[in-house]
Write a protein that holds these residues in place. Structure first.
Motif, short mmCIF file in Angstrom:
data_model
loop_
_atom_site.label_atom_id
_atom_site.label_comp_id
_atom_site.label_asym_id
_atom_site.label_seq_id
_atom_site.Cartn_x
_atom_site.Cartn_y
_atom_site.Cartn_z
N HIS A 69 -5.45 9.39 32.05
CA HIS A 69 -5.77 7.97 31.94
C HIS A 69 -7.27 7.78 31.69
O HIS A 69 -8.10 8.66 31.96
CB HIS A 69 -5.30 7.21 33.18
N LYS A 70 -7.61 6.61 31.19
CA LYS A 70 -8.97 6.38 30.69
C LYS A 70 -10.01 6.18 31.78
O LYS A 70 -11.17 6.56 31.62
CB LYS A 70 -8.97 5.15 29.77
N ASP A 71 -9.61 5.57 32.89
CA ASP A 71 -10.58 5.17 33.90
C ASP A 71 -10.91 6.31 34.86
O ASP A 71 -10.14 7.26 35.03
CB ASP A 71 -10.06 3.97 34.68
N TYR A 72 -12.05 6.19 35.51
CA TYR A 72 -12.45 7.17 36.53
C TYR A 72 -11.51 7.09 37.73
O TYR A 72 -11.15 6.00 38.17
CB TYR A 72 -13.88 6.87 36.98
N PRO A 73 -11.10 8.23 38.28
CA PRO A 73 -11.29 9.59 37.77
C PRO A 73 -10.14 9.99 36.84
O PRO A 73 -8.98 9.86 37.20
CB PRO A 73 -11.27 10.44 39.05
N ARG A 95 -14.19 10.55 33.03
CA ARG A 95 -13.36 9.48 32.51
C ARG A 95 -13.32 9.59 30.98
O ARG A 95 -14.01 10.42 30.39
CB ARG A 95 -13.91 8.11 32.92
N SER A 96 -12.51 8.77 30.37
CA SER A 96 -12.43 8.77 28.91
C SER A 96 -13.66 8.07 28.33
O SER A 96 -14.07 7.02 28.83
CB SER A 96 -11.16 8.04 28.45
N ALA A 97 -14.23 8.68 27.29
CA ALA A 97 -15.45 8.11 26.73
C ALA A 97 -15.66 8.61 25.31
O ALA A 97 -15.18 9.69 24.93
CB ALA A 97 -16.66 8.47 27.59
N SER A 98 -16.39 7.84 24.54
CA SER A 98 -16.86 8.29 23.22
C SER A 98 -17.95 9.32 23.43
O SER A 98 -18.81 9.17 24.32
CB SER A 98 -17.40 7.10 22.43
N GLY A 99 -17.95 10.36 22.60
CA GLY A 99 -18.91 11.44 22.78
C GLY A 99 -20.36 10.99 22.65
O GLY A 99 -21.23 11.42 23.42
N THR A 120 -12.97 12.95 28.83
CA THR A 120 -11.78 13.17 28.02
C THR A 120 -11.70 12.10 26.95
O THR A 120 -12.65 11.33 26.73
CB THR A 120 -10.51 13.20 28.90
N SER A 121 -10.56 12.02 26.26
CA SER A 121 -10.33 10.99 25.25
C SER A 121 -8.83 10.69 25.24
O SER A 121 -8.11 11.09 26.15
CB SER A 121 -10.79 11.47 23.87
N ALA A 122 -8.36 10.04 24.20
CA ALA A 122 -6.92 9.79 24.09
C ALA A 122 -6.16 11.08 23.80
O ALA A 122 -4.95 11.13 23.97
CB ALA A 122 -6.65 8.77 23.00
#
Length: 370
Positions: A69-73, A95-99, A120-122
């Motif tokens: 999942h996108k949100d922390y953690p 969390r999910s983020a753009s590099g 991470t990402s999608a």
């Protein structure tokens, strides 16, 4: 957009690429395309780089890689804790983020505390960003190998080293990226070819995607320009086997960042490259052009887009014709197996009818005596 070389090959003749069979603007169909043309549907679960390339090479993933999942953690505490203890450094982000966004947000903090930036990402990826002047590359790569072992039980597709340089407000990612792949679940067409004595030469990051398996020579580069230059050098040389090349900029620089203009310019440059490559082809060569997934630069978000991919097959010895809509990227692997005469793959239907023995050549090949 003007892509004269791809147009004459038949890119505009592939109705499956656009909704409702509409023509691609600027790339009209041609009456007599020089290449055979079609499209392919992916059957594996997933739309990531590893899954797509593995399917092209003959593998099917019935169970996709795990995403988070996108949100922390994003990643489980036990995985992050094990990674931190094993590497001796703390972890930030998770969390999910753009590099590019993640290093802008956490880069300055890392320069002060030396912690890993893990995100991470999608896709199914465990990405580790580190400033090269704070954490040396050899330590980053060693940490990625540790993470790779830890991530296997979670079925994470790739661990990716994401080094960067610069100062706060002006951080830039370098081309020292490395990908660490989940263990391959079976042999690929690369294994079959190399075991049969053929050269398997990769260009781009494919050595990482296939964990070096079945590859006889690797040319690891991280941009289109270098990859195209090396492919042209190989096309002028003598070799007996397969060149497998990946042009990474379409995905990394323009697809994820939703940059249609940059994507279009890269297509124009690739079209010029293909013009040069086509002029170097001999009667017993074949060239296959496709993609491992979509990454529509006009779509919402930053993720890959799962869609039909183009398929072009150019051979000076074969008149261009329709290859239809193929059910599975692995038809490429089956076709190469047929062409090289190395026995059938477990999956796929060949769209190549003439074996190597009949043409006395090989896929983008150069016999040493020819």
């Amino acid at each position: 957009i003007s892509l004269p070389n791809l147009q004459v090959m038949g890119l505009g003749n592939i109705p499956s690429l656009v909704p409702n069979g509409l023509e691609i603007q600027g790339i009209d169909p041609v009456t007599e395309p020089t290449a055979s043309y079609g499209a392919m549907l992916e059957v594996s679960q997933g739309k990531d780089t590893t899954t797509g390339h593995w399917e092209i090479a003959g593998l099917v993933l019935k169970e996709g890689f795990q995403v988070f999942h996108k949100d922390y953690p994003s990643f489980p505490d036990e995985l992050i804790q094990a990674f931190s203890v094993s590497t001796g450094r703390d972890v930030m982000c998770n969390r999910s983020a753009s590099g590019t966004a993640v290093i802008a947000e956490f880069g300055e903090q890392q320069m002060k505390n030396g912690a890993w930036i893990v995100y991470t990402s999608a896709d199914s990826v465990f990405q580790i960003a580190a400033h090269e002047h704070v954490i040396p590359l050899n330590e980053l790569y060693a940490a990625c190998k540790i993470a790779r072992e830890l991530c296997n039980s979670y079925r994470i597709g790739r661990v990716i080293a994401r080094p960067f340089l610069g100062k706060p407000g002006a951080f830039i990612r370098t081309e020292n990226r490395r990908d660490y792949s989940y263990p391959l679940p079976g042999p690929t067409i690369l294994d079959k070819l190399s075991s049969a004595g053929f050269e398997v030469i990769t260009v781009g990051k494919l050595d990482d995607i296939f964990d070096g398996k079945g590859i006889t020579t690797s040319n690891h580069v991280e941009n289109n320009q270098d990859a195209q230059r090396i492919v042209l050098q190989l096309a002028r040389s003598n070799f007996n086997g397969l060149v497998f090349a990946n042009l990474i900029d379409f995905d990394m620089l323009y697809g994820h960042r939703r940059d249609p203009r940059g994507y279009a310019d890269a297509l124009v440059a690739a079209d010029c490259f293909l013009g040069e490559l086509n002029n170097l082809m001999r009667d017993n060569d074949i060239l296959i052009i496709t993609a491992d997934h979509g990454n529509d630069p006009t779509f919402k978000g930053t993720d890959h887009t799962r869609e039909i991919v183009p398929l072009l097959l150019l051979s000076p010895a074969v008149k261009g014709h329709s290859l239809g809509l193929r059910n599975g990227f692995y038809d490429i692997a089956q076709s190469l197996a047929k062409f090289f005469g190395v026995g059938e793959m477990d999956n796929g239907v060949s769209f190549i009818k003439i074996p190597l023995a009949a043409m006395r050549g090989s896929a983008i090949s150069r016999k040493s005596d020819h």
